[in-house]
Enzyme design. Structure first.
Site, short mmCIF file in Angstrom:
data_model
loop_
_atom_site.label_atom_id
_atom_site.label_comp_id
_atom_site.label_asym_id
_atom_site.label_seq_id
_atom_site.Cartn_x
_atom_site.Cartn_y
_atom_site.Cartn_z
N SER A 124 -7.24 -1.36 -2.85
CA SER A 124 -8.10 -0.20 -3.14
C SER A 124 -8.80 0.28 -1.87
CB SER A 124 -9.15 -0.58 -4.18
OG SER A 124 -9.95 -1.63 -3.69
N HIS A 145 -1.97 2.07 -6.08
CA HIS A 145 -3.32 1.64 -6.47
C HIS A 145 -3.64 2.00 -7.92
CE1 HIS A 145 -7.92 2.21 -6.19
NE2 HIS A 145 -7.63 0.98 -6.54
N GLU A 157 -2.68 5.83 -7.82
CA GLU A 157 -2.56 6.50 -6.52
C GLU A 157 -1.35 5.95 -5.78
OE1 GLU A 157 -7.13 7.53 -5.32
OE2 GLU A 157 -6.57 5.44 -5.12
N ASN A 195 -11.74 6.61 -4.53
CA ASN A 195 -12.90 5.94 -3.91
C ASN A 195 -13.54 6.79 -2.82
OD1 ASN A 195 -13.28 3.61 -5.42
ND2 ASN A 195 -11.62 2.55 -4.37
#
Length: 520
Positions: A124, A145, A157, A195
């Site tokens: 991540s 991800h 992702e 993120n």
């Protein structure tokens, strides 16, 4: 770069924690053969038992037929050595977030699998390019991800490292769809999409709290009920827990070489050190009794209405909305060019604090209250009222009574550039725009990743369009002008589209034809 053709029917998973198990579950349900491996043989047995239990529960609830549940479980095999992954078409790594550990594993995998096996990392926060650099053939390494819990979080992702063959990413995109997930594609940059985009809500929420503008509970209430988010920043931090989210905040900040937009807060550093990490420890920004969040009571709204109200003419739409509420409450309107001596003064600034806005119009700051009109006042679930440091208690209470007269709750905050909702929403939109500007992902994938990965009501670019790109630009420019903090400098993507009257979701016009012609 080696050119590959990837045909994925057998998937190996290294690491049998929550993520590894979740990926195994959706792969097995989609008809893939799954091989589970962990350096701890006991962990493989536990994960296999957990999957058997999960499939049984899904069958009991009628989510899967008995036959399909048994077939899915039969596709999962535990292997005790890494050699058991020979013959896999794809191996997904879901081990500890440590670059050295991942590099050692990928080097070892290369000695076991065939030349046409795709290697993917569920990292991540680490660079895919850095992981792939340990490999003899970095072209077959990509990022994959997933989000926890994998079966429920329907987004993944797909990350292209600098040396990744685009065929690797294409194969992972197709596989994600086969497993019932929505793939989004991103360049190898810190935080990828989700993120990275998620910095806005939490870091700006912390910034607002750090300036003493409002309490944690008040900031959450405003973001939930006024701005329409499912959770406010502090509920969100309590849910993810500070031992997880504070290191991510620090890591992304440092990976972007101390970019001011991502500056973490000493608030989370101190709370983490004290063990107040969130829900799981029984106390975070809230206390939890038997897992139930304890929320402080809101003060009762004052009822003594002002006799007369003068409303600034700087913002015509806001003025109309305030006048309508005042008329509904039966309050006399002061129509003078300047406020009379006994009138409550109401302003509706965008991005400016109440002090700057009041002085700009040469108003008596002791009678000024500011109302946030970023979202419509009529039909609102909550309104936010702001005072200057000079506003008297009588003026504050009169303003509170006016805006609560129709029964809508009002949060009263201390002076702040951009209230609470304006500055948090503008920060979310601005960071989303910068992800598009840096070409980390397409505008479409940015919005998709954020709605599915963070559960926001809209993606950052659509949110900017809904509020108005020019409004967001004004808010940021005004905050930046007052505070002088580069954190609030507008992204070129936002500034140019706002000036041209274009949607924030629109790529450059010259690129649109190329996008339409590209193979999907």
């Amino acid at each position: 770069m080696t050119s590959h053709h990837f045909n994925i029917e057998t998937i190996g998973i290294v690491g049998t924690g929550a993520m590894g198990r979740g990926i195994a579950q959706i792969a097995a349900q989609a008809g893939l053969a799954v091989r589970l491996y962990d350096t701890n043989a006991q962990a493989v047995a536990v994960a296999s038992a957990h999957l058997a239990d999960t499939f049984a529960k899904l069958a009991a609830k009628g989510k899967l037929s008995e036959t399909d549940a048994n077939a899915a479980l039969a596709r999962v095999t535990g292997v005790n050595t890494i050699d058991g992954l020979a013959g896999c078409d794809l191996v997904v790594e879901a081990i500890v977030e440590n670059l050295d550990a991942k590099r050692v594993l990928f080097r070892e995998l290369e000695t076991v699998v065939s030349g046409n096996c795709l290697l993917a990392s569920n990292t991540s926060s680490l660079s895919i390019t850095a992981i792939a650099a340990a490999c003899g053939d970095p072209s077959r390494v990509a990022g994959y991800h997933f989000f926890n819990p994998v079966p429920l979080m329907k987004v993944v992702e797909v990350i292209d490292g600098l040396r990744s063959d685009s065929a690797a990413g294409d194969a992972l995109m197709a596989l994600a769809r086969r497993m019932g997930h929505t793939p989004v594609r991103a360049k190898d940059m810190p935080g990828f999409i989700v993120n990275h985009a998620g910095r806005g809500m939490n870091t700006e929420g912390l910034r607002v709290a750090g300036e003493g503008v409002a309490s944690f509970a008040d900031i959450d209430r405003i973001m939930r009920e006024q701005a329409g988010f499912r959770l406010g920043p502090f509920e969100l931090l309590d849910l993810t827990a500070l031992d997880v989210s504070h290191p991510v905040m620090e890591s992304i900040y440092h990976q972007f070489y101390e970019e001011p937009r991502f500056t973490p807060s000493p608030i989370t550093g101190v709370r983490l050190a004290g063990g107040l990490v969130g829900r799981k420890s029984g106390e975070g920004f809230y206390r939890y009794i038997d897992g139930k969040q304890q929320v402080p009571q809101e003060p009762v709204a004052p009822t003594k209405l002002p006799t007369r109200v003068w409303v600034s003419r700087r913002n015509a739409a806001a003025r109309e909305a305030v006048l309508a509420l005042a008329a509904q409450a039966g309050i006399a309107i002061d129509e003078g060019d300047a406020p009379g001596a006994d009138s409550l003064i109401v302003i509706a600034p965008l991005g400016l604090d109440a002090t700057t806005a009041a002085l700009d119009e040469q108003l008596d700051a002791s009678r000024v209250v500011a109302i946030d009109t970023l979202f419509p006042l009529v039909g609102a679930k909550r309104r936010t009222l702001m005072t200057t440091p000079a506003t008297t208690r009588a003026a504050r209470d009169a303003g509170h009574a006016l805006f609560a007269a129709d029964g809508v709750p009002v949060t009263v905050i201390r002076d702040s550039t951009g209230f609470v909702a304006q500055r948090i929403v503008a920060t979310i939109v601005n960071i989303g725009c910068d992800i598009a500007q840096k070409q980390i992902a397409s505008p479409h994938d940015i919005d998709l990743a954020v709605t599915l990965g963070l559960g926001y009501p809209r993606g950052p670019l659509s949110l900017g369009d809904a509020v108005g790109a020019r409004t967001i630009l004004t808010i940021l420019n005004n905050i930046h002008a007052v505070l002088g903090d580069p954190r609030y400098r507008p992204s070129p993507w936002l500034a140019r589209r706002a000036q041209l009257g274009l949607s924030l979701t629109q790529p450059d016009a010259a690129d649109i034809n190329a996008i339409n012609e590209a193979p999907q």
